[in-house]
Write a protein that holds these residues in place. Sequence first.
Motif, PDB file in Angstrom:
ATOM      1  N   GLY A 230       0.775  -1.339  -0.031  1.00 54.95           N
ATOM      2  CA  GLY A 230      -0.180   0.017  -0.114  1.00 54.95           C
ATOM      3  C   GLY A 230       0.879   1.418   0.039  1.00 54.95           C
ATOM      4  N   HIS A 231       2.103   1.200  -0.079  1.00 53.03           N
ATOM      5  CA  HIS A 231       2.921   2.171   0.000  1.00 53.03           C
ATOM      6  C   HIS A 231       3.722   2.534  -1.340  1.00 53.03           C
ATOM      7  CE1 HIS A 231       2.882   3.117   4.391  1.00 53.03           C
ATOM      8  NE2 HIS A 231       2.665   1.712   4.391  1.00 53.03           N
ATOM      9  N   ASN A 232       3.533   3.823  -1.998  1.00 58.94           N
ATOM     10  CA  ASN A 232       4.640   3.763  -3.157  1.00 58.94           C
ATOM     11  C   ASN A 232       5.860   4.385  -2.722  1.00 58.94           C
ATOM     12  OD1 ASN A 232       2.831   3.841  -5.500  1.00 58.94           O
ATOM     13  ND2 ASN A 232       1.833   5.405  -4.899  1.00 58.94           N
ATOM     14  N   ILE A 233       6.800   3.408  -3.129  1.00 56.38           N
ATOM     15  CA  ILE A 233       8.246   3.713  -2.742  1.00 56.38           C
ATOM     16  C   ILE A 233       9.172   4.094  -3.977  1.00 56.38           C
ATOM     17  CG2 ILE A 233      10.047   2.730  -1.508  1.00 56.38           C
ATOM     18  CD1 ILE A 233       8.167   1.258   0.277  1.00 56.38           C
ATOM     19  N   SER A 234       9.860   5.079  -3.727  1.00 54.77           N
ATOM     20  CA  SER A 234      10.875   5.311  -4.855  1.00 54.77           C
ATOM     21  C   SER A 234      12.026   4.351  -4.774  1.00 54.77           C
ATOM     22  CB  SER A 234      11.120   6.817  -4.639  1.00 54.77           C
ATOM     23  OG  SER A 234      12.532   6.984  -4.894  1.00 54.77           O
ATOM     24  N   THR A 235      12.200   4.039  -6.227  1.00 53.65           N
ATOM     25  CA  THR A 235      13.556   3.160  -6.235  1.00 53.65           C
ATOM     26  C   THR A 235      14.814   3.981  -5.955  1.00 53.65           C
ATOM     27  OG1 THR A 235      13.506   3.751  -8.748  1.00 53.65           O
ATOM     28  CG2 THR A 235      12.683   1.732  -8.119  1.00 53.65           C
ATOM     29  N   THR A 236      14.688   5.256  -6.417  1.00 57.38           N
ATOM     30  CA  THR A 236      15.891   6.124  -6.094  1.00 57.38           C
ATOM     31  C   THR A 236      16.258   6.224  -4.506  1.00 57.38           C
ATOM     32  OG1 THR A 236      15.382   7.689  -7.842  1.00 57.38           O
ATOM     33  CG2 THR A 236      16.606   8.479  -5.980  1.00 57.38           C
ATOM     34  N   GLU A 237      15.179   6.214  -3.580  1.00 64.96           N
ATOM     35  CA  GLU A 237      15.353   6.148  -2.114  1.00 64.96           C
ATOM     36  C   GLU A 237      16.339   5.048  -1.544  1.00 64.96           C
ATOM     37  OE1 GLU A 237      13.264   9.910  -0.392  1.00 64.96           O
ATOM     38  OE2 GLU A 237      12.185   8.159  -0.146  1.00 64.96           O
ATOM     39  N   VAL A 238      15.903   3.837  -1.984  1.00 66.35           N
ATOM     40  CA  VAL A 238      16.210   2.593  -1.708  1.00 66.35           C
ATOM     41  C   VAL A 238      17.622   2.350  -2.205  1.00 66.35           C
ATOM     42  CG1 VAL A 238      15.815   0.248  -1.381  1.00 66.35           C
ATOM     43  CG2 VAL A 238      13.975   1.598  -1.571  1.00 66.35           C
ATOM     44  N   GLU A 239      17.740   2.814  -3.550  1.00 70.32           N
ATOM     45  CA  GLU A 239      19.065   2.603  -4.051  1.00 70.32           C
ATOM     46  C   GLU A 239      20.283   3.491  -3.450  1.00 70.32           C
ATOM     47  OE1 GLU A 239      18.451   3.801  -8.058  1.00 70.32           O
ATOM     48  OE2 GLU A 239      17.265   2.022  -8.368  1.00 70.32           O
ATOM     49  N   SER A 240      19.627   4.847  -2.871  1.00 65.65           N
ATOM     50  CA  SER A 240      20.703   5.959  -2.177  1.00 65.65           C
ATOM     51  C   SER A 240      20.943   5.047  -0.964  1.00 65.65           C
ATOM     52  CB  SER A 240      19.846   7.213  -2.231  1.00 65.65           C
ATOM     53  OG  SER A 240      20.033   7.777  -3.461  1.00 65.65           O
ATOM     54  N   ALA A 241      20.125   4.496  -0.019  1.00 63.31           N
ATOM     55  CA  ALA A 241      20.483   3.855   0.928  1.00 63.31           C
ATOM     56  C   ALA A 241      21.266   2.840   1.079  1.00 63.31           C
ATOM     57  CB  ALA A 241      18.823   3.342   1.761  1.00 63.31           C
ATOM     58  N   LEU A 242      21.171   2.032  -0.196  1.00 65.07           N
ATOM     59  CA  LEU A 242      22.083   0.960  -0.523  1.00 65.07           C
ATOM     60  C   LEU A 242      23.611   1.483  -0.911  1.00 65.07           C
ATOM     61  CD1 LEU A 242      19.971  -1.487  -2.463  1.00 65.07           C
ATOM     62  CD2 LEU A 242      21.321  -1.922  -0.339  1.00 65.07           C
ATOM     63  N   VAL A 243      23.461   2.486  -1.533  1.00 68.38           N
ATOM     64  CA  VAL A 243      24.842   3.089  -1.960  1.00 68.38           C
ATOM     65  C   VAL A 243      25.635   3.956  -0.708  1.00 68.38           C
ATOM     66  CG1 VAL A 243      25.969   4.818  -3.727  1.00 68.38           C
ATOM     67  CG2 VAL A 243      24.381   3.242  -4.393  1.00 68.38           C
ATOM     68  N   SER A 244      24.663   4.277   0.351  1.00 71.96           N
ATOM     69  CA  SER A 244      25.540   4.863   1.549  1.00 71.96           C
ATOM     70  C   SER A 244      26.043   3.621   2.362  1.00 71.96           C
ATOM     71  CB  SER A 244      24.323   5.682   2.170  1.00 71.96           C
ATOM     72  OG  SER A 244      23.784   4.780   2.990  1.00 71.96           O
ATOM     73  N   HIS A 245      26.000   2.535   2.114  1.00 67.34           N
ATOM     74  CA  HIS A 245      26.756   1.318   2.621  1.00 67.34           C
ATOM     75  C   HIS A 245      28.151   1.369   2.239  1.00 67.34           C
ATOM     76  CE1 HIS A 245      28.242  -2.354   4.179  1.00 67.34           C
ATOM     77  NE2 HIS A 245      27.204  -2.160   5.131  1.00 67.34           N
ATOM     78  N   PRO A 246      29.239   1.340   2.932  1.00 64.30           N
ATOM     79  CA  PRO A 246      30.624   1.313   2.342  1.00 64.30           C
ATOM     80  C   PRO A 246      30.916   0.339   1.530  1.00 64.30           C
ATOM     81  CG  PRO A 246      30.516   1.317   4.693  1.00 64.30           C
ATOM     82  CD  PRO A 246      29.139   1.606   4.393  1.00 64.30           C
ATOM     83  N   LYS A 247      30.060  -1.001   1.468  1.00 65.86           N
ATOM     84  CA  LYS A 247      30.556  -1.749   0.749  1.00 65.86           C
ATOM     85  C   LYS A 247      30.036  -1.787  -1.094  1.00 65.86           C
ATOM     86  CE  LYS A 247      31.462  -5.099   4.409  1.00 65.86           C
ATOM     87  NZ  LYS A 247      31.347  -6.194   5.029  1.00 65.86           N
ATOM     88  N   VAL A 248      29.020  -1.010  -0.923  1.00 68.11           N
ATOM     89  CA  VAL A 248      28.209  -0.790  -2.239  1.00 68.11           C
ATOM     90  C   VAL A 248      28.568   0.439  -3.282  1.00 68.11           C
ATOM     91  CG1 VAL A 248      25.813  -0.588  -3.147  1.00 68.11           C
ATOM     92  CG2 VAL A 248      26.311  -1.921  -1.173  1.00 68.11           C
ATOM     93  N   ALA A 249      28.984   0.272  -4.300  1.00 60.62           N
ATOM     94  CA  ALA A 249      29.305   1.382  -5.348  1.00 60.62           C
ATOM     95  C   ALA A 249      27.824   1.664  -5.818  1.00 60.62           C
ATOM     96  CB  ALA A 249      30.326   0.901  -6.189  1.00 60.62           C
ATOM     97  N   GLU A 250      27.015   0.673  -6.490  1.00 60.92           N
ATOM     98  CA  GLU A 250      25.860   1.027  -7.332  1.00 60.92           C
ATOM     99  C   GLU A 250      24.813  -0.004  -7.000  1.00 60.92           C
ATOM    100  OE1 GLU A 250      27.248   1.701 -11.297  1.00 60.92           O
ATOM    101  OE2 GLU A 250      25.233   2.669 -11.630  1.00 60.92           O
ATOM    102  N   ALA A 251      23.591   0.581  -7.196  1.00 64.10           N
ATOM    103  CA  ALA A 251      22.334  -0.234  -6.830  1.00 64.10           C
ATOM    104  C   ALA A 251      21.188   0.027  -7.778  1.00 64.10           C
ATOM    105  CB  ALA A 251      22.121  -0.193  -5.248  1.00 64.10           C
ATOM    106  N   ALA A 252      20.399  -0.853  -8.035  1.00 64.79           N
ATOM    107  CA  ALA A 252      19.425  -0.743  -9.014  1.00 64.79           C
ATOM    108  C   ALA A 252      18.272  -1.598  -8.503  1.00 64.79           C
ATOM    109  CB  ALA A 252      19.722  -1.550 -10.338  1.00 64.79           C
TER     110      ALA A 252
END
Length: 652
Positions: A528-550
């Motif tokens: 029931g929630h619209n969630i942006s792909t961008t925000e989840v990707e940005s959260a993943l990229v903020s982890h030091p082990k991740v360079a890029e996420a889709a």
Amino acid sequence: MSNESLANLLKEERRFAPPADLAAAANVTAEAYEQAKADRLGFWAAQARRLSWETEPTETLDWSNPPFAKWFADGRLNVAYNCVDRHVENGLGDRVALHFEGEPGDTRRITYAELQREVSKAANALTELGVQAGDRVAIYLPMIPEAVVSMLACARIGAPHSLVFGGFSADALATRINDADARVVITADGGYRRGKASALKPAVDEALTRPGTENVRSVLVVRRTGQEDVAWTEGRDVWWHELVESQSEQHTPQAFDAEHPLFILYTSGTTGKPKGILHTTGGYLTQVSYTHQAVFDLKPETDVFWCTADVGWVTGHSYIVYGPLSNGATEVLYEGTPDTPHQGRWWEIVQKYGVTVLYTAPTAIRAAMKWGDDIPAKFDLSSLRILGSVGEPINPEAWVWYRKHIGADRTPVVDTWWQTETGGMMISPLPGVTETKPGSAQVPLPGIAATVVDDDANEVPDGAGGYLVLTEPWPSMLRTIWGDDQRYIDTYWSRFENRYFAGDGAKKDDDGDIWLLGRVDDVMLVSGHNISTTEVESALVSHPKVAEAAVVGAADPQTTQAICAFVILRGGVDADDEGLVEELRAHVAKQLGPIAKPKRILPVAELPKTRSGKIMRRLLRDVAENRTLGDVTTLTDSSVMALIQSQLPGTT
Ligand code: 6R9
């Protein structure tokens, strides 16, 4: 999207004030917003006077037949004269226009006086081939000076160009030639990419066997690689070095109406046939010229500008060709890839030419992050004073990395939101004015009206999400879709009355600044929630082990869609580490809340991207839902999907 507005999950608190010295000498100050607000049309009329008109316009905007706009309609000008000749007449003929760097390391330095001669010869050559004002010319070239010269030569004689990315398939080329009914194709024997010469001409030959391309009379061929055995159709094919080089260096530019078509550029879209976005002359040039000098604070006497885009992308049209050259800038034109022959190639180019303003895409920044901080650290990047980003939402962590490792923690980063359809930048910080926020394009530029609305077209309050819309016409707006006015109305002007629907999700933060959240088609619906792909990707990229996420939403019986993430790890991280996936899931939950926790996370080596570097989430959705892949013709590298599929658990 359903009626549930876009969840506003990401909180980013970092702020960066403009450097005092830059602010003190900035081309554009906060006053511009006030002026444009008080008299929007007056503001644009003043910007139009940056150009040299043969007949000055007395009208600014004609919006009597919306959504079909006319800007500066009674003015007349020549675009090539504005980009080349007038600088020579102003005594700047010896200024370098282009520092060309070929991938194999060959270079050419082209001054404005030389550019004037080259463009004049090419204009004469096209005229000899029978090209008249209004005829369309398809350009299918690598990133070499002849691409810029060809575009300006077309503009000079009033023949709208249609660029097709070098390396698009023969099919993609044929569709575009057919739709625009092109009369001439300009191409090359080949170009250099990833250390190899790759042929282009065979794709043209093949495209011209397809129905609907019969009106192509001539193919003008630049010799770039010289290594191919080039198949030749007598009577149709002509060598550039024979025809163009034999022409007179004199050519008198003729003025055209401000609404004369300048170019058609195709956007692929996710479904249906490509849309030929039509741009015209006076309004387009006004806005790209203004935004280039405002957003990059361009000082043409001292700056060395480098936009890394391909000229086949709108970014190349507006910020390699028309914006910078109309401003008399000195710029770098680089043919190849960032990692050929080594992963420091771009930084070596910045050092070599003393680049001061760099404009690139998040995909390139994330690749540099993945390759490691030590690579740019080997080069002297101290000439840089402004960094720009375009093409996708930039993850806050990539933004901060860019500023720190490329900009020495000193240069402003301007995140510029715009589209092929908008022609020029629309939403962006101004480097001498705006206190920047990593990940946000922030504010509409002076003279631009944008906001965020909900499903019922009501403006959302600060702190909420919805759809990005443009509420007033702007000078460089598309005029229509080539040959299809109805599709223009349906695609952009029907979702919300009297407002241009950009197709992007966005939110306003508590200060009213705009954050782009990705294409509306990519938004996920989770419980029931619209969630942006961008925000989840940005959260993943903020982890030091991740360079890029889709991130994609895959159909799920319990939650409608489940979040499925594909991640590229930073150099040196072990993909087989058992705890890694759990660690990343927990990290996202902590950053954004449990609703955004991905159900699946799959480490991969590559992600599918378009030629302009955008992640093609629709193909990943096909993978996540075990479907046959959709259209892959606009992928940069079609082997990427096979690689991803082979890496999935349960496949061999
Ligand atoms: C210039 C260009 C347009 C789409 C656009 C949006 C995305 C571009 C962005 C951005 C967030 C930015 N986009 N710049 N999203 N922040 N700074 O990219 O044109 O190829 O037509 O793409 O790209 O989704 O709608 P184009």
